[in-house]
Design a protein around this motif. Sequence first.
Motif, PDB file in Angstrom:
ATOM      1  N   THR A 861       0.836  -1.200   0.000  1.00 38.09           N
ATOM      2  CA  THR A 861       0.000   0.000   0.000  1.00 38.09           C
ATOM      3  C   THR A 861       0.864   1.241   0.000  1.00 38.09           C
ATOM      4  O   THR A 861       1.992   1.241   0.508  1.00 38.09           O
ATOM      5  N   ASP A 907      -3.717   3.759  -2.091  1.00 37.15           N
ATOM      6  CA  ASP A 907      -3.459   2.849  -3.209  1.00 37.15           C
ATOM      7  C   ASP A 907      -3.115   1.474  -2.652  1.00 37.15           C
ATOM      8  O   ASP A 907      -2.334   1.358  -1.690  1.00 37.15           O
ATOM      9  N   LEU A 908      -3.659   0.436  -3.257  1.00 35.33           N
ATOM     10  CA  LEU A 908      -3.444  -0.937  -2.822  1.00 35.33           C
ATOM     11  C   LEU A 908      -2.972  -1.792  -3.985  1.00 35.33           C
ATOM     12  O   LEU A 908      -3.343  -1.537  -5.140  1.00 35.33           O
ATOM     13  N   ASP A 926      -4.111  -3.747  -8.964  1.00 32.30           N
ATOM     14  CA  ASP A 926      -3.863  -2.467  -8.302  1.00 32.30           C
ATOM     15  C   ASP A 926      -5.180  -1.710  -8.196  1.00 32.30           C
ATOM     16  O   ASP A 926      -5.949  -1.643  -9.167  1.00 32.30           O
ATOM     17  N   LEU A 927      -5.397  -1.136  -7.036  1.00 23.19           N
ATOM     18  CA  LEU A 927      -6.584  -0.318  -6.823  1.00 23.19           C
ATOM     19  C   LEU A 927      -6.109   1.043  -6.331  1.00 23.19           C
ATOM     20  O   LEU A 927      -5.639   1.179  -5.206  1.00 23.19           O
ATOM     21  N   ALA A 930      -8.439   3.714  -3.460  1.00 21.33           N
ATOM     22  CA  ALA A 930      -9.293   2.557  -3.202  1.00 21.33           C
ATOM     23  C   ALA A 930     -10.635   2.927  -2.589  1.00 21.33           C
ATOM     24  O   ALA A 930     -11.647   2.257  -2.836  1.00 21.33           O
ATOM     25  N   ARG A 968     -11.630   6.250  -7.958  1.00 23.80           N
ATOM     26  CA  ARG A 968     -11.081   4.899  -7.871  1.00 23.80           C
ATOM     27  C   ARG A 968     -10.747   4.357  -9.265  1.00 23.80           C
ATOM     28  O   ARG A 968     -11.531   4.491 -10.205  1.00 23.80           O
ATOM     29  N   LEU A 970      -9.053   0.768 -11.127  1.00 26.91           N
ATOM     30  CA  LEU A 970      -8.559  -0.596 -11.041  1.00 26.91           C
ATOM     31  C   LEU A 970      -7.598  -0.850 -12.190  1.00 26.91           C
ATOM     32  O   LEU A 970      -7.811  -0.365 -13.310  1.00 26.91           O
TER      33      LEU A 970
END
Length: 978
Positions: A861, A907-908, A926-927, A930, A968, A970
């Motif tokens: 993250t 961000d994840l 990747d998100l 998020a 958001r 993806l």
Amino acid sequence: MQRTRVVATLLGLAFAVLPLAYVGAQTSTGTVRGYVRTAAGAPVPEVQVTARQVETNQLRGTLTNAAGAYTLGGLRPGAYELTARRVGYTPQVRAVRVLVGQTQDIDLALGEVATQLTAVQVTATAPAAERKTSEVATNVTQQQINDLPTPSRNFLDLAALAPGVTVAPDRVDGAGKTFQAGALPAQNINVFIDGASYKNDIINGGVAGQDASRGNPFPRNAVQEFRITTANFKAEYQKASSAIITAVTKSGTNTWSGNAFVNVQNQSFVALDTFSRAARATAQKAGTYTRPDYSRYLLGLSAGGPIVEDKLFFFGSYEGNIQNRQGRFRAQGNAAQLPASVTALNGQTNTSPFRSHLGFAKLTYSPSQQQQWEFTGDLRAETDKRRFGGQFGEVQRAYSAGENFKNTVATGRVKQSLYGSEHVNEAQLSYQLYRYNPDPLDFTTVGLAYDGGNRLGGADTRQDLRQGRLSLRDDFTYTGFKSGGSHAFKFGGNVDRVTYDINKQLNENPVFTFSASNNNAFPVRALIGAGDPRLKTNNAQLGLYAQDDWSPTPRLTLNVGVRWDYETKMFNTDYVTPQPVRDSLFAYRDSLPLKFDVSRYVTGGSDRKNFYGAVQPRFGLSYAVDKSQRTILFGGVGVFYDRQTFNSLIDETFTRQHPNYEFQFAATANPAQHVLAWDQKYFSRAGLLSALQSGNAPPTEVFLLPNDLKPPRSNQFNVGVRHDFGSVNAALTYTGTRSYNGLSFEWANFGLNPDGGCCTNKNIPAYRNVLVANNTVHSWYNALFVQVDRPYRRIERGYGWGAGLAYTLAKAESEGVDLFSFPRLSAFGFGRHEIPGSERHHVVMNGLVDVPWAWGIQASTLITLGSGGRFAAQDFSGPQPVFNRGGAEPEKFGFLIPNAFAYRNVDLRLRKDLISRGQRVGITADLFNAFNYDNFGCFNDTAFTNDNGARKANPDFGKPGCVIADGRRLQLGAQVDF
């Protein structure tokens, strides 16, 4: 002739001194130093200390002095085995990870037991953190580069891990990627890759290729690691007054390895923000909503390995960025008053393709343990059809008025490193070509501008700006001085020959402006550029430095250095002020609202001297409070010179050889006001040129530079403490910067009314405006940095984790707005003010964890939180408005802390690896953003209004009008490592 002799003497002195100098730099290497003692603490002299690079089997060695001290400099970043041997003692081996720019202190203890020299025992692993340095710096490791989530694989995104640094957010319709530090803009940074400077001398962005580009400066899969230094960087670094990045690229090893990846994102993966959702609802009611097309593919591959084991290695990489957007023309203004040609285009869509190709290749040759050669080359090639239908914010610009932006950076380097037991010499020859080339899609159809900013017809400007840099750099380290403790004497420098080749066809395709005031019957204004658009010059840049990193005791280190930089052509020292301009200035100087010394700005060609005063002393120290050296006090102070961008200094010359003419048209001519009676014959470039030739030329602008122009300078100072908590390292630092010699143009012919309002105007005949450069712009920066870092480490059974936090509490102030402060620096709150967009509080957290029990997933993250960019608080309730630039902060929301942050982004990244026959096949998700936070901007800055003579608070004050980060997003991907 005199200047030529001076430059020749200086260059000759540089080349004479460099081969003899005992110098050392860490622009692409690191250092390991320390003391060798017995178990009882007695120093052990004449110990053979060697460092073997694990990946390539290269060896470096030195002997300890009488105090038991040793230094191994010029180590290429990577994994090493550090071995200490002496007859009669038990050898010791330590595993060490050398990071770029770091000096690691590794003390070794030998047991007094006679053994064979070949018997060794591996003991503890050296810590990755560097504590005994006076620099304020953050290292970004290979693990973070590979595994932290970043939207576009731009390694500059990870500069945000350093406190005091601001990085432009990555956006679907972003206008570029830059980073800046403190209170200074992006052009005051510098980036070094493998020791070569990527400084952008000609335009903004700081880094060659970063001005107005949504691409990346370098392939990320070729970057091994990098270091961000925000204060007190050492004397070997040039041309930066705020912060630097030093990056080192990957090299081939004795094992063939590589990777390939692809990441995908499209419009269905992108959530809408608040304003986009509102626009969608309105369009859906009207039955006109369609989601704009968007797709992006990030792809790349790399491979490296031995051509001849232990001798010759190869590494190469490629990254591509393939994007397609949809641009939609949206007419602005009162539809009833717009002409049919504008309304007919409303809603028209066109594709905006972006293509970026990044390539890198390196050959590493080690004919012996005492010598290494590196041959590297990299290429960045971009094309971007843009500036229409929403691209770069141009919503009301037709496709025909757009451009195909071509951006190219090509760099080649040859580096030789010579190693001795007490010295290292690194010599590098490099050449870089940077080309900035916005090319109009239509440069023949005249431009048409209508009310509301609607822009039809062709584009008005073509530019082709080129910077070529041939650079010779030599760095040499000597550590053999035996007296007074451990020394690393450094002397060195660089000689650059830079060419600037400018072709700025500004407004050569004229733009005709129409107005509803005459029902668009004929143009009311036209702008055209004419004359010679080319400007070419050469510039020699010389830099020399000397430095000593001295440890008189194991607990105290002093860094003392000085640098001197010189340029032969920082600006046009040969310029001769045209006689008509000179005569007008002296004749009308007393009536101009801005009072300035005209003689300081006019020159006969010999009044300007090159600046010799860029002497930059730098001093730092670090002291270990405790015997175990876990708590370190450190501080530093220094002077840092930069340079003005070439493009900001050429208008003095360029506007004389290629002036812009602004024609005014009406039904009836008014010669006293330079107004022509409209005639259809003027409706073309040829028609306007004929008007110029017939004596109807409107007045032009005059730009004036001071004869004693100085380059930007910063005075930096810092003090702090670091502590080692075992696996966690922490630092608390105060840093201050005072910057001088900034540049902003003021309007000499405009002044303020007696009540402080705008504006009186006293034009000089034949000149529309007189713009005078103010070279005394200041900025102020005070900040407290908090850093906590737990470097990623594998623990057991495939499990590992790492995390970090960087917190900045800062106040950033400046004068002026940017390159132009209308009408002058002190007007309308342009005096000392907090910088709009700056944040008082800024937090960046990163984390990386392996979760073997959750199907072998790796999670990471990157969290960014901020108090929000400051904006103006304007009071319009009195006779004249009162401007408080940067005087307000946006509304706060909760994240971990209630009502603390106006900017929130999480961000994840998840990766799942499938292992097969030694290869890692991974799938990634990747998100970005998020939690789909709305990060607002474009705030209403009217705090008070005048309500029939009464002061009234504006209920809309502080309400946002846009977002400054996307919703958001993806992104899915796959990667193969072998």
